[in-house]
Design an enzyme around this catalytic site. Structure first.
Site, PDB file in Angstrom:
ATOM      1  N   TYR A 123      28.899  41.076  32.276  1.00 40.36           N
ATOM      2  CA  TYR A 123      27.626  40.347  32.285  1.00 40.36           C
ATOM      3  C   TYR A 123      26.570  41.015  31.410  1.00 40.36           C
ATOM      4  O   TYR A 123      25.436  40.550  31.345  1.00 40.36           O
ATOM      5  CB  TYR A 123      27.106  40.204  33.713  1.00 40.36           C
ATOM      6  CG  TYR A 123      27.917  39.215  34.516  1.00 40.36           C
ATOM      7  CD1 TYR A 123      29.277  39.412  34.693  1.00 40.36           C
ATOM      8  CD2 TYR A 123      27.333  38.097  35.079  1.00 40.36           C
ATOM      9  CE1 TYR A 123      30.039  38.518  35.418  1.00 40.36           C
ATOM     10  CE2 TYR A 123      28.082  37.197  35.810  1.00 40.36           C
ATOM     11  CZ  TYR A 123      29.443  37.418  35.972  1.00 40.36           C
ATOM     12  OH  TYR A 123      30.192  36.533  36.693  1.00 40.36           O
ATOM     13  N   LYS A 170      40.537  46.458  39.151  1.00 37.48           N
ATOM     14  CA  LYS A 170      41.794  46.224  38.429  1.00 37.48           C
ATOM     15  C   LYS A 170      42.080  47.482  37.596  1.00 37.48           C
ATOM     16  O   LYS A 170      42.321  47.412  36.378  1.00 37.48           O
ATOM     17  CB  LYS A 170      41.633  44.968  37.547  1.00 37.48           C
ATOM     18  CG  LYS A 170      42.906  44.438  36.930  1.00 37.48           C
ATOM     19  CD  LYS A 170      43.748  43.605  37.866  1.00 37.48           C
ATOM     20  CE  LYS A 170      45.059  43.218  37.211  1.00 37.48           C
ATOM     21  NZ  LYS A 170      45.984  42.544  38.143  1.00 37.48           N
ATOM     22  N   ASP A 203      43.446  40.941  42.506  1.00 40.71           N
ATOM     23  CA  ASP A 203      44.306  39.784  42.792  1.00 40.71           C
ATOM     24  C   ASP A 203      44.901  39.889  44.205  1.00 40.71           C
ATOM     25  O   ASP A 203      44.924  38.922  44.963  1.00 40.71           O
ATOM     26  CB  ASP A 203      45.413  39.610  41.729  1.00 40.71           C
ATOM     27  CG  ASP A 203      45.988  40.927  41.231  1.00 40.71           C
ATOM     28  OD1 ASP A 203      45.449  41.987  41.594  1.00 40.71           O
ATOM     29  OD2 ASP A 203      46.989  40.912  40.493  1.00 40.71           O
ATOM     30  N   ASP A 227      31.096  38.266  41.614  1.00 42.21           N
ATOM     31  CA  ASP A 227      30.633  36.892  41.450  1.00 42.21           C
ATOM     32  C   ASP A 227      31.685  35.919  41.986  1.00 42.21           C
ATOM     33  O   ASP A 227      31.399  35.015  42.785  1.00 42.21           O
ATOM     34  CB  ASP A 227      30.384  36.647  39.949  1.00 42.21           C
ATOM     35  CG  ASP A 227      29.624  35.371  39.690  1.00 42.21           C
ATOM     36  OD1 ASP A 227      29.277  34.678  40.657  1.00 42.21           O
ATOM     37  OD2 ASP A 227      29.379  35.062  38.508  1.00 42.21           O
ATOM     38  N   ASP A 231      31.862  33.912  46.130  1.00 43.43           N
ATOM     39  CA  ASP A 231      31.953  32.462  46.374  1.00 43.43           C
ATOM     40  C   ASP A 231      33.229  32.121  47.138  1.00 43.43           C
ATOM     41  O   ASP A 231      33.234  31.256  48.014  1.00 43.43           O
ATOM     42  CB  ASP A 231      31.902  31.684  45.055  1.00 43.43           C
ATOM     43  CG  ASP A 231      30.467  31.442  44.599  1.00 43.43           C
ATOM     44  OD1 ASP A 231      29.561  32.148  45.086  1.00 43.43           O
ATOM     45  OD2 ASP A 231      30.239  30.546  43.753  1.00 43.43           O
TER      46      ASP A 231
END
Ligand code: NAI
Length: 333
Positions: A123, A170, A203, A227, A231
């Protein structure tokens, strides 16, 4: 009583904000409110989505309660949320995600606390074309920001009686960037022996969340995974309409907001559900060490939800006003 910056916002923003202010005041919490428009609502008057007087007000008062706002699309205006985060260095995004009575959801016993780093990662907006057809987007991870957000997560865990922080990453692929984030989390974890620490690859973490969300506790994530995963987690308990959020910075600065948008399809009809903004106001009260009032509102909200007096998005016939009235009555009974 403190002075608090109030941004009612656009669409359903003013309706849900009015309801929330009424509930807050029913507990005897009567701050001085400094009210400002932002987003589309501010452009006509101020020529910008984020008027300087608004930023000065938050910097001065340190605390703001914000309804959803519209950012005009394709006119070069900065998103209000991104603008606020940058201007005030709101480095931590905090989202409690828990089941509520009468809110349909696929899972029960979900009680997560999501801590997202808000300032860096992909970002940073550093993208360029290397040669035509090849672009680079830079993922920035620093020791300073990673340590700061890990400390924030452990402090929140301790304050809220949480048992375990899980870093999500990750690092098996992005050994340097996510590796640094994870190393910083591990270093900070060693200073909090009272709170368990583990880590999961993003994941695998997502799969675990959609199979056994009740087994997870505090999640600590860099910006992009935060982010997406926040959600996803909102979806575990009924969606963005019932989930609160806070963006917090150094020195006690905090902007407390609902995660949902301005809902133009139902704006002005007194049927919007103020639950998300009310729970954000509960986070604000906790931030201000008004824990008793925060607990009273949470309990009254749950009682009213459980009674079935709910707004149409939850299958009921309550109006925004009557829902807030019921919470106020429960508070003073
Ligand atoms: P939205 O969240 O406004 O609406 C999606 C659906 O959820 C609609 O059917 C709406 O009626 C419903 N909904 C949302 N909040 C509700 C509530 N409190 N009670 C009952 N129903 C509710 O998302 P959408 O349509 O994508 O965005 C609309 C506008 O909101 C856009 O201009 C967008 O930029 C803005 N927005 C602002 C945000 C913020 O300020 N934090 C966040 C997301 C969107």
């Amino acid at each position: 009583m403190p002075t608090i910056t109030l941004i009612p916002g656009d669409g359903i923003g003013p309706e849900v904000t009015r309801a929330v202010v009424r509930v807050l005041e029913a507990t005897g919490f009567t701050p001085a409110w400094e009210t400002f428009s932002a987003g589309a609502g501010a452009v006509d008057e101020h020529g910008t989505t984020l008027p300087p007087a608004l930023l000065e007000s938050i910097a001065r008062n340190k605390v703001a309660l914000k309804g959803p706002v519209t950012t005009p699309v394709g006119k070069g205006f900065t998103s209000v949320n991104v603008g606020l985060r940058k201007a005030l260095d709101l480095y931590a995004n905090l989202r409690p995600v828990a089941n509520l009575p009468s809110v349909p959801s696929r899972f029960q016993d979900v009680d997560l606390l999501i801590v997202r780093e808000n300032t860096e990662d992909l970002y940073a907006g550093l993208e360029h074309t290397v040669v035509p057809g090849v672009v680079e987007s830079l993922k920035i991870i620093t020791e300073k920001a990673s340590t700061r957000i890990a400390e924030f997560a452990f402090e929140q865990a301790r304050r809220r009686g949480r048992k375990r922080v899980t870093a999500v990453h990750k690092a098996n692929i992005m050994k340097l960037s996510d590796g640094l984030f994870l190393d910083c989390a591990r270093t900070v974890a060693a200073r909090y022996p009272d709170i368990a620490f583990d880590d999961r690859i993003v994941d695998a973490a997502c799969m675990h969340l959609v199979m056994h969300p009740e087994r997870m506790d505090v999640l600590l994530l860099p910006n992009l995974y935060g982010d997406i995963v926040s959600d996803l987690c909102a979806g575990l308990v009924g969606g963005l309409g019932v989930v609160p959020a806070a963006n917090l910075g150094e020195g006690g600065v905090g902007v407390f907001e609902a995660v949902h948008g301005t809902a133009p399809d139902i704006a002005g009809r007194d049927i919007a559900n103020p639950t998300a903004l009310l729970l954000s106001a509960v986070l604000m009260l906790e931030h201000l060490r008004e824990d008793a009032r925060a607990a009273a509102i949470t309990s009254a909200l749950k009682q009213v939800l459980a009674s079935g007096h709910v707004t149409p998005d939850l299958g009921g016939t309550a109006t925004t006003t009557s829902f807030a009235d019921a919470i106020c009555r429960t508070l003073i009974s």
